[in-house]
Design a protein around this motif. Structure first.
Motif, PDB file in Angstrom:
ATOM      1  N   LEU B 130       0.843  -1.191   0.000  1.00 43.25           N
ATOM      2  CA  LEU B 130       0.000   0.000   0.000  1.00 43.25           C
ATOM      3  C   LEU B 130       0.884   1.248   0.000  1.00 43.25           C
ATOM      4  CD1 LEU B 130      -2.994   1.051   0.347  1.00 43.25           C
ATOM      5  CD2 LEU B 130      -2.408   1.308   2.755  1.00 43.25           C
ATOM      6  N   ALA B 131       1.896   1.246   0.878  1.00 45.23           N
ATOM      7  CA  ALA B 131       2.774   2.409   0.987  1.00 45.23           C
ATOM      8  C   ALA B 131       3.491   2.658  -0.335  1.00 45.23           C
ATOM      9  CB  ALA B 131       3.788   2.195   2.106  1.00 45.23           C
ATOM     10  N   SER B 132       4.003   1.565  -0.953  1.00 48.12           N
ATOM     11  CA  SER B 132       4.707   1.733  -2.229  1.00 48.12           C
ATOM     12  C   SER B 132       3.763   2.263  -3.299  1.00 48.12           C
ATOM     13  CB  SER B 132       5.300   0.409  -2.684  1.00 48.12           C
ATOM     14  OG  SER B 132       6.297   0.005  -1.795  1.00 48.12           O
ATOM     15  N   GLY B 133       2.522   1.728  -3.315  1.00 48.33           N
ATOM     16  CA  GLY B 133       1.535   2.185  -4.291  1.00 48.33           C
ATOM     17  C   GLY B 133       1.247   3.661  -4.107  1.00 48.33           C
ATOM     18  N   LEU B 134       0.978   4.051  -2.857  1.00 51.13           N
ATOM     19  CA  LEU B 134       0.688   5.452  -2.559  1.00 51.13           C
ATOM     20  C   LEU B 134       1.831   6.354  -2.992  1.00 51.13           C
ATOM     21  CD1 LEU B 134      -0.860   5.559   1.044  1.00 51.13           C
ATOM     22  CD2 LEU B 134      -1.919   6.166  -1.146  1.00 51.13           C
ATOM     23  N   SER B 135       3.055   5.901  -2.693  1.00 52.87           N
ATOM     24  CA  SER B 135       4.185   6.768  -2.955  1.00 52.87           C
ATOM     25  C   SER B 135       4.412   6.924  -4.451  1.00 52.87           C
ATOM     26  CB  SER B 135       5.428   6.236  -2.258  1.00 52.87           C
ATOM     27  OG  SER B 135       6.185   5.461  -3.124  1.00 52.87           O
ATOM     28  N   LEU B 136       4.152   5.832  -5.202  1.00 51.82           N
ATOM     29  CA  LEU B 136       4.309   5.914  -6.655  1.00 51.82           C
ATOM     30  C   LEU B 136       3.294   6.895  -7.241  1.00 51.82           C
ATOM     31  CD1 LEU B 136       5.964   4.646  -8.937  1.00 51.82           C
ATOM     32  CD2 LEU B 136       4.011   3.152  -9.360  1.00 51.82           C
ATOM     33  N   ILE B 137       2.042   6.756  -6.798  1.00 53.40           N
ATOM     34  CA  ILE B 137       1.005   7.664  -7.284  1.00 53.40           C
ATOM     35  C   ILE B 137       1.353   9.094  -6.883  1.00 53.40           C
ATOM     36  CG2 ILE B 137      -1.421   8.309  -7.040  1.00 53.40           C
ATOM     37  CD1 ILE B 137      -1.983   5.313  -6.536  1.00 53.40           C
ATOM     38  N   GLY B 138       1.747   9.251  -5.613  1.00 50.50           N
ATOM     39  CA  GLY B 138       2.049  10.578  -5.094  1.00 50.50           C
ATOM     40  C   GLY B 138       3.168  11.254  -5.865  1.00 50.50           C
ATOM     41  N   ALA B 139       4.232  10.474  -6.133  1.00 50.82           N
ATOM     42  CA  ALA B 139       5.393  11.068  -6.767  1.00 50.82           C
ATOM     43  C   ALA B 139       5.148  11.378  -8.233  1.00 50.82           C
ATOM     44  CB  ALA B 139       6.600  10.142  -6.622  1.00 50.82           C
ATOM     45  N   SER B 140       4.153  10.722  -8.846  1.00 51.79           N
ATOM     46  CA  SER B 140       3.986  10.915 -10.286  1.00 51.79           C
ATOM     47  C   SER B 140       2.741  11.721 -10.676  1.00 51.79           C
ATOM     48  CB  SER B 140       3.976   9.556 -10.997  1.00 51.79           C
ATOM     49  OG  SER B 140       3.091   8.679 -10.345  1.00 51.79           O
ATOM     50  N   ALA B 141       1.801  11.920  -9.739  1.00 50.80           N
ATOM     51  CA  ALA B 141       0.588  12.642 -10.120  1.00 50.80           C
ATOM     52  C   ALA B 141       0.885  14.133 -10.288  1.00 50.80           C
ATOM     53  CB  ALA B 141      -0.490  12.450  -9.061  1.00 50.80           C
ATOM     54  N   PRO B 142       0.422  14.755 -11.379  1.00 52.80           N
ATOM     55  CA  PRO B 142       0.655  16.186 -11.577  1.00 52.80           C
ATOM     56  C   PRO B 142      -0.169  17.011 -10.576  1.00 52.80           C
ATOM     57  CG  PRO B 142      -0.683  15.287 -13.359  1.00 52.80           C
ATOM     58  CD  PRO B 142      -0.351  14.141 -12.452  1.00 52.80           C
TER      59      PRO B 142
END
Lengths: 539, 304
Positions: B130-142
């Motif tokens: 979950l944390a990895s998923g969140l961080s990936l979305i967070g780091a890439s969402a404009p």
């Protein structure tokens, strides 16, 4: 049946790895008594450290898993105890020290606190833990213990760090001390000191000492009994003397045969003229003088060993000659031309004649390049040696010459073992048809049996191709077997130079004598003489 | 340590000087302010007069010399648009940005360190994934997209939060939430990675061999070492926010220094642009200094 202090019965440990299940330890049994030193001898991958980790409950599960057996400590099976009881045994009843003390000490806390913590973790009050730390620092021979308490690990030398680890292990006077390769990264003289310290402490406390090592010399020097491990199994057990003189298992015999320092010494012939004349070589880093006026000659086809302890400047000599670093003074005439005065452009064609093999082939070979690319890159840099059409055939030849197979050309460095990687590094150096190869601790990181093979290979190449070697090493037995002449260096200066026979049979300088006496020999009887010589020199 | 700080100060001063020269001359290339501030039908005499008042008639080099001499006395000149000292205008906005950055970074650091550490303790668990998923979305969402979706969802559809401006606590929620996401994703990843490395390190093995309990192994031995790389990333991210979160401030009409800079560029308010750059550059310098000091406090190897 009498109860042993520690008894390992039928222990098996396996690891889940990317390549499937690996049985690291396969049904091993041994025991350790009070006041006894038991050595576990084996090469890398033999499972010798895994059994120690199992005793200390340091195997991570997963990926590790103890599949069978018992570890009986005073009759209690450690493997069936609850986590809290085992934690309490660690450090209080059984303590452990490790190979590389720098990485095993926490870099961000003062060492005094780290040592005291070993007591405080088991309820020793802070003031008492501190007092005990101070007492131990004095005992293990750390200068100015009061001030040392507040210092950090990086402010100590390698030998001092291992003393700190020993102090840390002894805070609560454990019944057993497990020492995992405690002297492997240390200079010979420091190694001898640390081993004597362990022995004295053992006599004082009567603890059982479990000494894990790959070094037959350490076994001969320190062990009462030894267990020889290969591929996760115990192949043989006995006293060092019995093993040395009457090993029954072929693996033990192979290990003993591979131990360097037993062969004929080479007799250099004085005939050829020097190809390299080094005069007054100097290197300073700020106010620190790493090299102070080094003079030596190297003759064509000669193998010149440079020995000395860490900080003696032996590797600096190599780096200056190859212009990997700039000298601050002196000259190095290579066939009459001063290497140190060449511009980078003039140096380029000369580099072809001077090649280097480094200590750690894992780091010195580019991981993303195939063996073919690694070897053939040299021909791309120095055009005119070999037409591109012949590269493949020549790489295959070179690989065969160093004992690998032509089809290895397409593989990458990580697919090889340490010894094979060093062979690749040698093939790479040979690709340019050099006249001089500088080996900087080229066999130090290899297991004894692999080391013997690589030394054989270098000897064969020397005879076939007439290569000259500058062989930088701290391992004296290897030097004794391989070199023609030896330079002994200490603190940036040459203290003695001469033929192998002169240096090993009749050393003149006190430092050379000390170095030789500190070296460990696989033969327990020879080692007993050495020890006597060492003690005499110390007085 | 003091020599390190001295070196930092000198190199920062040099970069600041280069920055001033660049910005001064580049901003002069954007056009003539007189064309913008005066009515279209203003006479040439009026325009000349305007230029004369604001010293825009002098040769550029003379203007630059004046600017530098004033700067030495901390006089950044007046804002063309607001007819107030430029520094005052900038500091007003900067206070807003500073608050926004501090609150956001405090929340981000706390959340990322907590969740990242938990993920590292339980590698491969649902929490870790979950944390990895969140961080990936967070780091890439404009962030502009998240800002707009946030406004549509929470302000327009649900009516829970104001769309823009300042005034109440609720005005801060959306800007902080949007600014939170990207640094959170980045820092979470760094915390997780560096905790895993530290937990697998040799000194943790030593601590366990000493019989140190689990809790001090984590909080005493592991955390302090694992924080070293994390602090660097936190510093970088904080510096980015101090620079003014241009997009977010503009979308939410937040009167920060990012929005001020964009407005001043569009309106050729040279003095404000320069003052804003100087103030943020100084803030970033101080920020980096803080990071260096924190680093040296945590790691004795840096001190010597």
């Amino acid at each position: 049946m009498t109860e042993h202090l520690l008894e390992v019965r039928d222990l098996s440990v396996r690891f889940h790895t990317a390549r499937g299940m690996v049985n690291a330890v396969n049904g091993i049994s041994w025991h350790l008594d009070r006041g006894e030193t038991l050595a576990i001898l084996g090469e890398s991958g033999s499972g010798k450290s895994v059994s120690a980790s199992a005793i200390m409950n340091l195997i991570d599960c997963p990926p590790g898993e103890i599949t069978s057996g018992q570890i009986l400590f005073e009759g209690r099976d450690l493997l069936t105890l609850d986590a809290e009881t085992r934690r309490d045994i660690n450090g209080r009843r059984i303590a452990m020290i490790f190979q590389d003390p720098l990485s095993h000490l926490n870099p961000v806390y003062p060492v005094g606190w780290q040592i005291a913590e070993a007591g405080m973790a088991h309820g020793l009050p802070r003031a008492k833990a501190r007092a005990r730390t101070l007492q131990l620092l004095t005992r293990v021979g750390i200068p100015d213990p009061e001030a040392a308490m507040a210092k950090y690990p990086h402010q100590f030398s390698g030998g001092q760090r291992q003393r700190l680890m020993i102090a840390m292990a002894l805070v609560l006077k454990p019944d057993i001390l497990i020492a995992d390769e405690p002297t492997t990264a240390l200079d010979v003289t420091v190694q001898a000191e640390v081993l004597s310290l362990l022995e004295e402490l053992q006599e004082e406390t009567g603890m059982g000492l479990l000494l894990i090592t790959h070094d037959l010399g350490v076994v001969a020097e320190a062990a009462d009994r030894a267990v020889v491990m290969e591929g996760g199994r115990v192949v043989e057990t006995g006293t060092p003397r019995d093993l040395y003189h009457g090993a029954s298992h072929p693996y033990t015999r192979k290990l003993l045969a591979a131990a360097p320092g037993k062969g004929e010494m080479r007799q250099p012939d004085e005939a050829p003229a020097p190809i390299l004349q080094v005069r007054g070589l100097e290197k300073s880093y700020g106010p620190f003088r790493a090299l102070r006026g080094v003079d030596f000659d190297l003759r064509a086809g000669e193998t010149l060993a440079v020995v000395g302890e860490s900080g003696s400047g032996k590797s600096t000599v190599a780096r200056l000659l190859l212009r990997l670093e700039e000298a601050t003074g002196g000259s190095a005439l290579w066939k009459g031309e001063d290497l140190l005065q060449k511009s980078p452009r003039q140096m380029a064609p000369l580099r072809r004649q001077l090649q280097m093999v480094f200590q750690d082939p894992t780091q010195s070979l580019a991981p993303h390049m195939s063996v073919f690319q690694i070897i053939s890159e040299a021909w791309a840099i120095h055009p005119g040696i070999l037409p591109k059409a012949r590269w493949r055939a020549r790489v295959a030849e070179l690989l065969e010459q160093v004992g690998l197979r032509p089809e290895h050309a397409e593989r990458h460095p990580h697919q090889f073992s340490g010894g094979q990687r060093q062979r690749i590094a040698i093939a790479r150096a040979l690709a340019l048809e050099p006249e001089l190869i500088i080996c900087d601790e080229a066999v130090s990181a290899l297991d004894v049996s692999i080391q013997a093979q690589v030394i054989d290979l270098l000897g064969k190449l020397r005879d076939e191709l007439g290569l000259a070697f500058i062989f930088i090493a701290h391992d004296l037995p290897v030097v004794r077997d391989f070199a023609d002449r030896v330079l002994v260096m200490q603190k940036g200066e040459i203290v003695e130079q001469g033929s192998v026979a002169q240096i090993f049979d009749a050393p003149q300088a006190l430092y050379t004598q000390r170095l030789l006496a500190a070296g460990l020999d696989a033969d327990p009887d020879v080692q007993a003489d050495r020890r006597a010589a060492r003690l005499a020199l110390a007085k | 340590m003091s020599s390190m700080l001295g070196k930092r100060a000198v190199s920062s001063f040099i970069s600041l000087m280069v920055l001033i020269v660049l910005v001064f001359f580049l901003s002069r290339l954007t056009g003539d302010p007189a064309a913008l501030y005066l009515p279209v039908d203003a006479s040439e005499a009026m325009r000349d007069n305007f230029r004369e008042i604001h010293g825009l008639n002098d040769p550029v080099l003379v203007q630059f010399t004046h600017y530098i001499t004033d700067l030495v006395c901390f006089d950044f000149g007046d804002s063309l648009r607001k007819a107030r000292p430029a520094l005052e205008v900038v500091l007003d906005s900067f206070t807003w940005t500073l608050q926004l950055a501090l609150i956001t970074m405090a929340l981000v650091s706390a959340a990322a360190i907590a969740l990242g550490s938990l993920a590292a303790f339980h590698v491969g668990s649902w929490l870790d994934r979950l944390a990895s998923g969140l961080s990936l979305i967070g780091a890439s969402a404009p962030d502009f997209w998240i800002a707009i979706v946030g406004i549509v969802l929470f302000s327009v559809t649900l009516g829970w939060l104001p769309t823009s401006g300042t005034g109440t606590v609720w005005h801060w929620v959306l800007p902080i939430a949007v600014l939170f996401i990207r640094p959170f994703g980045l820092i979470l990843q760094v915390v997780r990675g560096s905790m895993i490395t530290a937990l697998g390190s040799a000194y943790v093995k030593t601590a366990r061999a000493k019989g140190v309990r689990n809790r001090p192994v984590i909080f005493v031995h592991t955390l302090r070492n694992a924080m070293l790389p994390v602090i660097t990333v936190i510093g970088d991210q904080a510096a980015a926010l101090l620079n003014g979160a241009v997009v977010v401030e503009t979308i939410f009409g937040f009167p920060g220094v990012g929005k001020l800079m964009i407005d001043s560029i569009l309106q050729r308010d040279f003095n404000v642009i320069l003052a804003a750059i100087m103030v943020t550059a100084l803030a970033i310098f101080l920020m980096n200094l803080l990071i260096d000091i924190a680093y040296a406090l945590l790691d004795p190897r840096i001190r010597t």
